[in-house]
Design an enzyme around this catalytic site. Structure first.
Site, PDB file in Angstrom:
ATOM      1  N   LYS A   1       0.787  -1.199  -0.057  1.00 20.28           N
ATOM      2  CA  LYS A   1      -0.195   0.070  -0.003  1.00 20.28           C
ATOM      3  C   LYS A   1       0.927   1.159  -0.022  1.00 20.28           C
ATOM      4  O   LYS A   1       0.724   2.090  -0.759  1.00 20.28           O
ATOM      5  CB  LYS A   1      -1.031   0.150   1.170  1.00 20.28           C
ATOM      6  CG  LYS A   1      -1.957  -0.999   1.231  1.00 20.28           C
ATOM      7  CD  LYS A   1      -3.007  -0.776   2.303  1.00 20.28           C
ATOM      8  CE  LYS A   1      -2.459  -0.778   3.490  1.00 20.28           C
ATOM      9  NZ  LYS A   1      -1.654  -2.164   3.975  1.00 20.28           N
TER      10      LYS A   1
ATOM     11  N   ARG B   1      -9.921   1.856   8.786  1.00 20.08           N
ATOM     12  CA  ARG B   1      -9.248   0.373   9.170  1.00 20.08           C
ATOM     13  C   ARG B   1     -10.413  -0.362   9.794  1.00 20.08           C
ATOM     14  O   ARG B   1     -10.099  -1.283  10.263  1.00 20.08           O
ATOM     15  CB  ARG B   1      -8.012   0.730  10.020  1.00 20.08           C
ATOM     16  CG  ARG B   1      -6.735  -0.017   9.340  1.00 20.08           C
ATOM     17  CD  ARG B   1      -5.626  -0.037  10.134  1.00 20.08           C
ATOM     18  NE  ARG B   1      -4.491  -0.561   9.952  1.00 20.08           N
ATOM     19  CZ  ARG B   1      -3.394  -0.095   9.124  1.00 20.08           C
ATOM     20  NH1 ARG B   1      -3.727   1.018   8.744  1.00 20.08           N
ATOM     21  NH2 ARG B   1      -2.451  -0.940   9.122  1.00 20.08           N
TER      22      ARG B   1
ATOM     23  N   ARG C   1      11.205  -6.892   4.505  1.00 23.71           N
ATOM     24  CA  ARG C   1      10.929  -5.328   4.273  1.00 23.71           C
ATOM     25  C   ARG C   1      11.866  -4.634   5.137  1.00 23.71           C
ATOM     26  O   ARG C   1      12.246  -4.843   6.193  1.00 23.71           O
ATOM     27  CB  ARG C   1       9.404  -5.016   4.432  1.00 23.71           C
ATOM     28  CG  ARG C   1       9.048  -3.706   4.458  1.00 23.71           C
ATOM     29  CD  ARG C   1       7.693  -3.359   4.547  1.00 23.71           C
ATOM     30  NE  ARG C   1       6.979  -3.482   5.335  1.00 23.71           N
ATOM     31  CZ  ARG C   1       5.499  -3.377   5.575  1.00 23.71           C
ATOM     32  NH1 ARG C   1       4.993  -2.701   4.466  1.00 23.71           N
ATOM     33  NH2 ARG C   1       5.048  -3.197   6.547  1.00 23.71           N
TER      34      ARG C   1
HETATM   35  P1  AMP Z   1       0.608   1.119   8.564  1.00 21.27           P
HETATM   36  O1  AMP Z   1       1.880   1.924   8.606  1.00 21.27           O
HETATM   37  O2  AMP Z   1      -0.585   1.596   7.945  1.00 21.27           O
HETATM   38  O3  AMP Z   1       0.870  -0.418   8.583  1.00 21.27           O
HETATM   39  O4  AMP Z   1       0.185   1.170  10.188  1.00 21.27           O
HETATM   40  C1  AMP Z   1       0.886   0.602  11.387  1.00 21.27           C
HETATM   41  C2  AMP Z   1       0.178   0.522  12.600  1.00 21.27           C
HETATM   42  O5  AMP Z   1      -0.290   1.974  12.875  1.00 21.27           O
HETATM   43  C3  AMP Z   1      -1.013  -0.193  12.562  1.00 21.27           C
HETATM   44  O6  AMP Z   1      -0.848  -1.533  12.767  1.00 21.27           O
HETATM   45  C4  AMP Z   1      -2.059   0.422  13.804  1.00 21.27           C
HETATM   46  O7  AMP Z   1      -1.381  -0.039  15.067  1.00 21.27           O
HETATM   47  C5  AMP Z   1      -1.783   1.837  13.464  1.00 21.27           C
HETATM   48  N1  AMP Z   1      -2.731   2.356  12.651  1.00 21.27           N
HETATM   49  C6  AMP Z   1      -2.511   3.071  11.444  1.00 21.27           C
HETATM   50  N2  AMP Z   1      -3.583   3.463  10.720  1.00 21.27           N
HETATM   51  C7  AMP Z   1      -4.709   3.151  11.892  1.00 21.27           C
HETATM   52  C8  AMP Z   1      -5.991   3.127  11.604  1.00 21.27           C
HETATM   53  N3  AMP Z   1      -6.546   3.851  10.895  1.00 21.27           N
HETATM   54  N4  AMP Z   1      -6.585   2.807  12.838  1.00 21.27           N
HETATM   55  C9  AMP Z   1      -6.038   2.504  13.908  1.00 21.27           C
HETATM   56  N5  AMP Z   1      -4.741   2.245  14.016  1.00 21.27           N
HETATM   57  C10 AMP Z   1      -3.911   2.608  12.821  1.00 21.27           C
END
Ligand code: AMP
Length: 220
Positions: free
Chosen positions: A13, A88, A127
């Site tokens: 993503k 999410r 990664r």
């Molecule tokens: P990502 O970089 O999108 O994989 O996000 C890393 C972490 O940030 C996730 O595993 C969640 O702990 C937190 N996070 C990111 N976006 C959200 C969201 N929309 N709602 C809740 N937690 C989030």
């Protein structure tokens, strides 16, 4: 265009969002990046988010929604945005719908990146992300940097995210299936979902995504 990108952790993503946002001239808004920036700056928000992130769980909705809507209200997002990692869960999706409707706006498409689970685990375990810019992403086997540990794009230090350990990845995948996947049905009812395979070279997936966005979503 106002686009939401969905897909399991490791679907690419962040990588795709960076290219698509550039092609479409809209800002790439990643709630994960916003949380990580808060953590590295030592803010209250960062402190609140860290333990949830490290465990692979979602940060509470109240905090997340406020942060995301605040970012979307910035001037650079006036004519559109590409959301990566938000919403999410269905509650967040409904909060986003409500906020957009209140401003007389709507989403144009929800791009669903599909990838099988074995591939996800392989992608995440290898990664490596640049400390300067999280859209500079490498993989120890699939797309290694020229010099180990150093970003080809900017010379920054490459590191493995705390939540990219195998155990946390399993939790993140479960959270994805139970909490995030239902938003796809939520948006399918609105006729917004376009699904593409996230397998193959980065440039191929970007091409596929651009074609799908032109054909699908609200405009189709
Ligand atoms: P990502 O970089 O999108 O994989 O996000 C890393 C972490 O940030 C996730 O595993 C969640 O702990 C937190 N996070 C990111 N976006 C959200 C969201 N929309 N709602 C809740 N937690 C989030």
């Amino acid at each position: 265009m106002r686009i939401v990108l969905v897909g399991p952790p490791g679907a690419g993503k962040g990588t795709q969002a960076a290219y698509l946002a550039k092609n479409l001239s809209i800002p790439h808004i990643s709630t994960g990046d916003l949380f990580r920036a808060n953590i590295s700056q030592g803010t209250d928000l960062g402190r609140q988010a860290k333990s949830f992130m490290d465990a692979g769980n979602l940060v509470p909705d109240e905090v997340t929604i406020a942060m995301a809507l605040d970012r979307m209200a910035q001037p650079d997002a006036e004519n559109g945005f590409l959301l990566d990692g938000f919403p999410r869960n269905v509650f967040q999706a409904e909060a986003l719908d409500k906020a957009l409707t209140a401003d007389g706006l709507h989403l144009d498409a929800v791009l669903d990146l599909e990838v099988d689970e074995d591939e996800v685990v392989k992608r995440i375990a290898g990664r490596r992300v640049c400390r300067n810019d999280s859209s500079h992403v490498f993989h120890v086997t699939y797309s290694p940097p020229k010099k180990p540990g150093v970003c080809d794009d900017c010379g920054g230090e490459l590191y493995q995210r705390d939540d990219d350990s195998e155990e946390t990845v399993r939790t993140r995948l479960e959270v994805y299936h139970t909490q995030t996947e239902p938003i796809i049905d939520h948006y399918r009812e609105q006729g917004l979902v376009v699904t593409i395979s996230a397998l193959g070279k980065v440039a191929e997936v970007t091409k596929r995504a651009m074609a799908a966005l032109e054909e699908g979503g609200r405009a189709a």
